[in-house]
Design an enzyme around this catalytic site. Structure first.
Site, short mmCIF file in Angstrom:
data_model
loop_
_atom_site.label_atom_id
_atom_site.label_comp_id
_atom_site.label_asym_id
_atom_site.label_seq_id
_atom_site.Cartn_x
_atom_site.Cartn_y
_atom_site.Cartn_z
N LYS A 192 0.82 -1.22 0.00
CA LYS A 192 0.00 0.00 0.00
C LYS A 192 0.85 1.26 0.00
O LYS A 192 0.65 2.16 -0.81
CB LYS A 192 -0.89 0.03 1.26
CG LYS A 192 -2.10 -0.84 1.18
CD LYS A 192 -2.86 -0.75 2.48
CE LYS A 192 -1.98 -1.26 3.62
NZ LYS A 192 -2.48 -1.03 4.95
N ARG A 267 -11.29 1.44 9.00
CA ARG A 267 -11.02 0.04 9.38
C ARG A 267 -12.29 -0.67 9.83
O ARG A 267 -12.28 -1.88 10.03
CB ARG A 267 -10.02 -0.01 10.53
CG ARG A 267 -8.60 0.29 10.13
CD ARG A 267 -7.72 0.25 11.36
NE ARG A 267 -6.45 0.90 11.12
CZ ARG A 267 -5.36 0.26 10.74
NH1 ARG A 267 -5.38 -1.04 10.56
NH2 ARG A 267 -4.24 0.93 10.53
N ARG A 306 11.60 -7.86 4.88
CA ARG A 306 11.57 -6.47 5.35
C ARG A 306 12.04 -6.40 6.82
O ARG A 306 12.76 -5.49 7.20
CB ARG A 306 10.13 -5.93 5.23
CG ARG A 306 9.97 -4.50 5.62
CD ARG A 306 8.59 -3.98 5.20
NE ARG A 306 7.63 -4.07 6.30
CZ ARG A 306 6.35 -3.67 6.21
NH1 ARG A 306 5.87 -3.18 5.08
NH2 ARG A 306 5.55 -3.76 7.24
N ARG A 312 12.23 -4.27 12.35
CA ARG A 312 10.90 -4.20 13.01
C ARG A 312 10.55 -5.56 13.57
O ARG A 312 10.45 -6.54 12.84
CB ARG A 312 9.84 -3.80 11.97
CG ARG A 312 9.42 -2.36 12.07
CD ARG A 312 8.43 -2.04 10.99
NE ARG A 312 7.07 -2.54 11.33
CZ ARG A 312 5.97 -2.10 10.71
NH1 ARG A 312 6.07 -1.18 9.75
NH2 ARG A 312 4.80 -2.57 11.03
N ARG A 324 -1.66 -10.68 12.59
CA ARG A 324 -2.08 -9.42 11.94
C ARG A 324 -2.96 -9.72 10.72
O ARG A 324 -3.91 -8.98 10.44
CB ARG A 324 -0.85 -8.59 11.54
CG ARG A 324 -0.26 -7.83 12.72
CD ARG A 324 1.24 -7.61 12.59
NE ARG A 324 1.61 -6.63 11.58
CZ ARG A 324 2.82 -6.58 11.01
NH1 ARG A 324 3.76 -7.45 11.34
NH2 ARG A 324 3.08 -5.67 10.12
#
Ligand code: IMP
Ligand code: MG
Length: 374
Positions: A192, A267, A306, A312, A324
């Protein structure tokens, strides 16, 4: 198509239909007051054209007077009614019939009742050519209505937009702006953020990521930011209302934008409703929601990659990633239905090179009907 100042309007109610309503009102009112000589009080400026046509059709004796009030600024009610010209006649013991062009929130009507409250009139009735029931917030009766209107800004037949449009013999409605307003959906890793950067360049859009907006407001210690921080510090979710206010401020800051990309919002369907409301109030709407689809296994591969680079922690643990995804599946599913019902849901294959995916998104965007008013 009609342009007044910066806005575009399209035909809405014809002169013939207006005439029919005025005729009906004149007949109805005259038959309700057979033995009386009522005094019609015309509320200027807006009602001048209606009053003129109405009174020509009024078949019995009557008196006519005027008051001049003003409450509108631009395309919304200011909430304050200014008194510009008061009533000169003595109306004691008389039947007063107020002639209004349009009753919207009802603020003006409250002021009118205030004007007559100390005057010992025999009775007071209100006749309006147009009435917006959804906008009306008062309890005074609206006795005679020519036509009900949706909660929409209109001009013509006495009604103006900042001084223009009063002379038009028919009613025009405000046209939605021609904008590309996109909602981007996609699981973590779907691309996104990457695609938003390209789309924003290509179509000159403003990218609003709610996450970024929060960080920006908190960093800038704005009122909204301080408010949001209280919740975040307590480990609670920021209430929708706060998020919506933030979004609203962002949209307001970019008045001239050709469109927006909403990323991370809505959301929930409640948020989707709120976004609709927010945009509607500005003559805008969501043009499309686009979901970037990719297989969970591909996304997991991407995210783990990533995670290695960014460090992260939530991108390094496969079970956290799956959690998630689960969250996404649960929360976005109802949103997909919400937008499908409105014919605004599109799905794009998110596997391929960045350029390939931008092309797929562009194909969807360029087919959208974003209303032609420019
Ligand atoms: P209210 O006080 O909110 O009921 O609004 C009444 C006044 O607002 C009218 O007399 C008009 O001057 C103005 N107004 C309300 N709706 C419109 C509209 O759609 N176009 C132009 N003026 C409007
Ligand atoms: Mg008026």
């Amino acid at each position: 198509m009609l342009r007044l100042h910066d806005k575009y309007f399209e035909p809405f109610i014809s002169a013939t239909d207006i005439d029919r309503s005025v005729e009906r009102l004149a007949r109805q009112i005259s038959s309700d007051f057979p033995g009386e000589v009522p005094i019609f009080v015309v509320v200027l400026n807006g009602a001048f054209m209606f009053a003129s046509d109405f009174l020509k059709k009024y078949p019995r004796n009557c008196k006519i007077s005027f008051v001049k009030l003003a409450s509108y600024q631009g395309t919304s009610s200011s909430g304050q009614v200014k008194h510009l010209i008061g009533l000169e006649e003595n109306v004691e013991g008389q039947t007063v019939i107020v002639l209004e062009d349009v009753i919207d929130t009802g603020n003006t009507l409250v002021e009118i009742h205030r004007i007559f409250s100390g005057m010992n009139v025999k009775k007071i009735r209100v006749a309006t050519l147009f009435y917006k029931p959804e906008a009306y917030k008062q309890s005074f009766p609206v006795d005679y209505v020519g036509m009900k209107l949706p909660e929409r800004f209109v001009v013509g037949y006495g009604l103006d937009y900042d001084g223009l449009g009063r002379n038009l013999p028919e009613i025009y409605q405000l046209k939605e702006r021609n904008m590309i307003n996109l909602v981007l959906f996609g699981k973590p890793g779907a691309g996104k953020g990457t695609q938003a950067v390209f789309l924003k360049e290509k179509y000159n859009l403003v990218h609003i990521s709610t996450g970024d907006v929060f960080r920006y407001n908190i960093k800038g210690e704005t009122e909204l930011g301080k408010l949001a921080k209280q919740y975040i510090d307590r480990g609670e979710l920021v209430p929708d209302e706060v998020t919506i206010n933030m979004l609203q401020a962002e949209v307001d800051k970019n008045q001239g934008a050709e469109g927006f990309i909403f990323d991370g919002f809505p959301r929930t369907t409640a948020q989707a409703d709120a976004l609709d409301q927010l945009l509607k109030a500005k003559g805008m709407s969501v043009s499309a929601t686009i979901a970037l689809e990719a297989d969970d296994e591909v996304l997991i591969g991407r995210l783990l990659e990533r995670g290695k680079l960014s460090g992260r922690s939530d991108d390094q643990d496969e079970s956290k990633i799956r959690f998630r995804f689960e969250e996404y599946n649960q929360k976005t599913a109802p949103l997909i239905d919400y937008y499908k019902k409105r014919g605004k849901f599109f799905s794009v294959n998110g596997i391929g090179s960045i350029e390939e995916i931008t092309t797929r998104l562009s194909e969807v965007i360029e087919k959208l009907d974003t209303a032609v008013n420019k």
